[in-house]
Design an enzyme around this catalytic site. Structure first.
Site: not given
Lengths: 304, 304, 304, 304
Positions: A64, A67, A189, A240, A258
């Protein structure tokens, strides 16, 4: 000047033998075999000095964290038009991200929840000639390091098991918030998430977020205002449903993945990356969170 | 005996010129061109008499009505084991069916919401040698009519636009509540929904639900207890989030579909089907609901 | 004719020594001391015969069963105007009844969830001269028994501990869906729930719901259509989030209360009440549910 | 040095004739008559200089801004024990704050949503001898101004109309997360919100949050670490469901109230207050948000 090498050494010493290191992510089969004892820290001051300790040169799956790169690239392409397709609010919700997407008619809460990142991926593949090659190239340029690559087996692993992301992409599509085919968007992605970098490379690539948009190669890539906004999103949405906790304990804009990596930064001052693969129950690196909390406590360097 | 032909004629007369007929479903492109003035009723008494009026022999897409056939077939195969994978409670929720699925860890509320019907489809393709052929054959046998068929262009239409169902199936898969491939399950599911029947055929096929499990061909297909249970699920869950309203206004177990069909029944007494393609805001046939309410009001025949 | 006495005797025998009897409700302190071994059944046929076994004459707190009496009284006063202030759909949701109320802008899902029953109570105290006396009198008339009374200590117990009901009433008030003062509405509501009746009295009082609105004293109190509608609501909403399960297993309109009572009925045929204070996890009498399931299985008498 | 007076003057000039000033809060009757044309700014540098423009000395109802004072007082009393009764995560949800409370078993998301602030109020009245007098005194000391007072008619106005807060407090009580009586807690809470201050007083009172816990009177009231944490909560949770937007557009920790006030700060640099009574649809001062965005854009002073 503060003895930063001493600070990160002592943090590393304190935490390297910690028994309770969290659980290595097992929902992506390819990631489940990483040794939980890996632990590295890399610190880069805006003034130019670098400090490192532990496994700071071992590559890991950035997941992530990618991103942030994708958001910065899309923000550069689309400017504030971006916010017609997604929002900048924290999601607050651990368990039901698709629920929120339903309640809010297919507009993701922010670019860092999966559905938001999938919208960003959709924007990028509409903009780029060779999406995967161009994106990788962008990350290499930010890090000033051409050795960075996709890990194809991680991408494939996610492709065959990432049903929740297929659910999110199809739900977005049902709301008309996905231009390209689900398969194409997710292929991009899953690759984006499967980039491998080490702490040093991550720190270098995030340099521009602490430096008003000017990257290590001295190229101005985003406006100061855009950088400020991305940092704000990192702070409010980067962890998160533990974003509030990270702001509370650490007090720096940052992003976790992660794969066990975390990057955080203090504008005008420094970028710091940590890697420790074991995750806490909220999905953030357990030892990494503790290391960064110790770092801001010891140095008293935080945005607050 | 009551003059049933007179009753349905007068209902048909009262409603056939109603201006506000609801909106024909347009989310499945193939269904959007149906003439909203179609309106048929077919009534079959358990004692054998039949009554009809209007377009009772024009085939239409049965859509969600097919879920009752699929449930009955799966219930016969698996018995009460079925309820390990889905529940029998009303969903109550108009807008967020994926939300509920998330909150309840991938166990659909009941077999008539889409996620529940997709689980049933998954069970059937695990059980059947030639799922599509075998299922069609089962419906033909229930209706005692071999002319019933899939409309392939409706099935294809759903396949290319049914992103919400792809989202649901992938979410089920992410919770481990789907054995087969998403593509295979949905191919079956979209075909199941794309069966075309007319009011007469639907009424015949539902005969067994009013007759303790014995179908028109005098074959006992489910136990009395299983039939009672399916009727209970129809009553509590057969009309999306308008199930309470249907029980309240009509008072019969039944099932509607977005093609505009409704079938309802009074155990030991009759089965009745209506077709009028315009839907009310909850997705049930507007004129069909009114016709059935008028029928139970005029005849005073309801389970309550 | 069926030997109903034998049927209920055998059910009573089968269940009276069952070890796992559920848990007596302890959130109302006054109810927590009831002996879990109490178990009674009372059956009244529309034709006039009565059958009973066990503790069918021991009074208990009817709690939510009272909501059916209140609904019938309010329905009689207001007719279909009632449905401007609440709906008739199952709530489907175990855990978040206030959530639904928020999502739906203060319109309760149905008259049997607490918020809906509080709206009904508000309507009644606006209509009645002496709300508590008039309501008690109504229940006595339905049961044809003037010995029925409020248990004041149970009402007081709820008043001092029923914070969730205060939350619901205040939320209704904030949406403008409560005319009277929160304190006044809840004082009435807690009394209504604190009526004590035994199985025989409950069965008598529910006679009109199985008899087209004509009560035991042969007075027509509601229209057939209103009775049909109340029975429909009982079936779809009478058992909290286990309404689907009760319809599925038992197949009769009915209502339970946390005092351990259940009343169910088959229109034109019978009313049956059970009492066993231990509750299952959904808040319905554990042994009572089993007794009623056995009753409809043995007699094959259900609406389905 | 930057000409701050010029900066705030030009912002004031640009916005004072803006036609679309948002809507003055009308849910508290006493607040609904305030003139929407009021508009003041007060800026205090940590270095000691002060700058002001417009209605910076007109008192207004601070409402939710008081939650920061209450939090700081409770944090000082209880330290990190505080977080056993509430969390520090953004709520993310505009419409269903009671829903979240139900889902999370009575643990409020953060101290700035109403339910969280009610828990803080409960803690304070358990700790203080004369809660209302002691709290007022604390605010006066922070602001170094004894003329600050409660507006009793505003407090009374909320007491008779604040049903949603009664709902929240009763729900907390039902989960065991309120020690004192609902009436007592809300009496304190409504008073706390009804404090009247002007921009200058607010700026003074917030001085300690920009100055490591040392207030204007040079008293160390909280540890640097506690101050950092409160600032983090302001940034992530200070603006209802527009917290992300405020961080994104303005980039400062801050807190707004429905009276139209906003206070924001940059640690070690300045505190700034604005007042303009008209609110945007999310409940934050419309002109105040614009003024602060302009301030950080013009001065390039933000935490990011």
């Amino acid at each position: 000047m503060m003895d930063f090498q001493h600070v990160i050494n002592s943090i590393h010493d304190d935490l390297k033998h910690e028994v309770n290191r969290g659980l290595v992510a097992n929902y992506i089969p390819e990631l489940s075999h990483i040794d939980a004892n890996n632990f590295g820290i890399y610190l880069k001051l805006i003034s130019g000095e670098n400090f490192s300790v532990g496994h700071s040169n071992t590559p890991f799956s950035i997941q992530s964290i990618s991103k942030v790169f994708a958001l910065s690239m899309a923000f550069n392409f689309k400017g504030d038009q971006l916010w017609q397709r997604l929002d900048v609010e924290p999601s607050g919700d651990p368990f039901n991200h698709l629920s929120l997407l339903e309640l809010e008619n297919g507009i993701p809460r922010n670019p860092f929840i999966n559905s938001g990142a999938i919208v960003i991926a959709d924007i990028l593949i509409s903009q780029l000639d060779n999406p995967k090659a161009d994106f990788l190239n962008y990350v290499r340029e930010l890090a000033n390091d051409n050795s960075i690559n996709y890990n194809e087996s991680v991408a494939t692993s996610e492709k065959t098991t990432g049903f929740n992301n297929y659910a999110a992409a199809n739900l977005l599509k049902s709301y008309g918030n996905l231009e390209n085919k689900v398969e194409d968007v997710l292929d991009f992605y899953f690759h984006q998430c499967a980039i491998e970098m080490n702490c040093e490379q991550l720190t270098s690539a995030f340099f521009m977020f602490a430096n008003h948009g000017v990257c290590l190669q001295n190229i101005k890539r985003l406006s100061s205002s855009q950088i400020k906004r991305i940092n704000a999103i990192m702070l409010t949405c980067g962890f998160y449903d533990e974003a509030g906790e990270f702001a509370f304990e650490v007090g720096l804009p940052g992003k976790s993945g992660v794969g066990g990596g975390i990057v955080a930064l203090l504008p005008n001052q420094f970028v710091i990356s940590t890697w420790s693969p074991g995750l806490n129950p909220k999905g953030n690196s357990k030892i990494g969170m503790q290391a960064l909390e110790a770092f801001t406590t010891k140095t008293k360097l935080s945005i607050f």
